[in-house]
Write a protein that holds these residues in place. Structure first.
Motif, PDB file in Angstrom:
ATOM      1  N   ARG A  38       0.682  -1.290   0.000  1.00 20.45           N
ATOM      2  CA  ARG A  38       0.075  -0.137   0.018  1.00 20.45           C
ATOM      3  C   ARG A  38       0.886   1.340  -0.038  1.00 20.45           C
ATOM      4  O   ARG A  38       1.783   1.167   0.399  1.00 20.45           O
ATOM      5  N   SER A  40       0.570   3.838   1.926  1.00 18.61           N
ATOM      6  CA  SER A  40       1.055   4.100   3.198  1.00 18.61           C
ATOM      7  C   SER A  40       2.317   3.535   3.827  1.00 18.61           C
ATOM      8  O   SER A  40       2.920   3.890   4.854  1.00 18.61           O
ATOM      9  N   GLU A  41       2.623   2.236   3.170  1.00 18.39           N
ATOM     10  CA  GLU A  41       3.594   1.526   3.697  1.00 18.39           C
ATOM     11  C   GLU A  41       5.086   2.115   3.020  1.00 18.39           C
ATOM     12  O   GLU A  41       6.111   1.819   3.613  1.00 18.39           O
ATOM     13  N   ASP A  59      -4.538   4.154   2.148  1.00 18.31           N
ATOM     14  CA  ASP A  59      -4.495   2.596   1.988  1.00 18.31           C
ATOM     15  C   ASP A  59      -4.514   1.901   0.563  1.00 18.31           C
ATOM     16  O   ASP A  59      -4.692   0.761   0.402  1.00 18.31           O
TER      17      ASP A  59
END
Length: 178
Positions: A38, A40-41, A59
């Motif tokens: 994702r 966000s990672e 996300d």
């Protein structure tokens, strides 16, 4: 993925990047892990994508991102995918046309724009595998080529720092380190 397959979509690009990371896991496990990453990672890359494509959810998976506007899926298979976008990538505006499908990408010729190909695939290596990511940018005309070269002088150095970020995460996830 053979070079000729990528050349069928974008041959002779003005900009080409390629990253590869090896994992001590079978190909299917590495591909499954890559498809789950994702925005966000990721650190810098996720923030850059969300800045350049406003409204993109943190996300969102990269797989999902590359399958919807402003991108278009060009082709995909068991452990590979090709996506593209067209437009003026050097502007701060979201200046990307909506493409109706692969043939619209292939036929794109709007003056002052580029075609961008994103390719991701898995290469089996015995009991292990490698994930590869390649991006190609082809200007439609000389004006676009000049703008692309100016842009690349500014951001090209950073691409080397963040270009493999998602591949490293996919390998770590597939190997159980994340």
């Amino acid at each position: 993925m053979a070079e000729e397959q990528l050349d069928d979509w974008v041959a002779g690009p003005a900009v080409r990047t390629r990253h590869r990371r090896r994992a001590a896991v079978p190909p299917d496990e590495l591909w499954a892990a890559a498809r789950e990453i994702r925005l966000s990672e990721t650190g810098t890359l996720g923030r850059l994508v969300r800045w350049r494509i406003p409204g993109t959810a943190p996300d969102q998976t990269f797989r999902g991102l590359l399958a919807e506007y402003p991108f278009v899926v060009l082709a995909e298979g068991e452990r590979w995918s090709l996506s593209g976008l067209c437009g003026r990538i050097w502007t701060l505006n979201r200046d990307y046309p909506r493409l109706d499908g692969p043939e619209a990408f292939r036929a794109w010729s709007e003056p002052g724009t580029v075609r961008v190909l994103f390719a991701h695939w898995i290469e089996p290596e015995g009991d292990a595998s490698a994930i590869v990511s390649e991006a190609r940018i082809a200007p439609v005309d000389r004006a676009a080529e000049r703008r692309l070269r100016s842009l690349w002088m500014l951001i090209g150095v950073f691409e080397r720092l963040i270009g493999a970020e998602t591949l490293e995460l996919a390998v770590a996830r597939a190997e159980g380190r994340r």
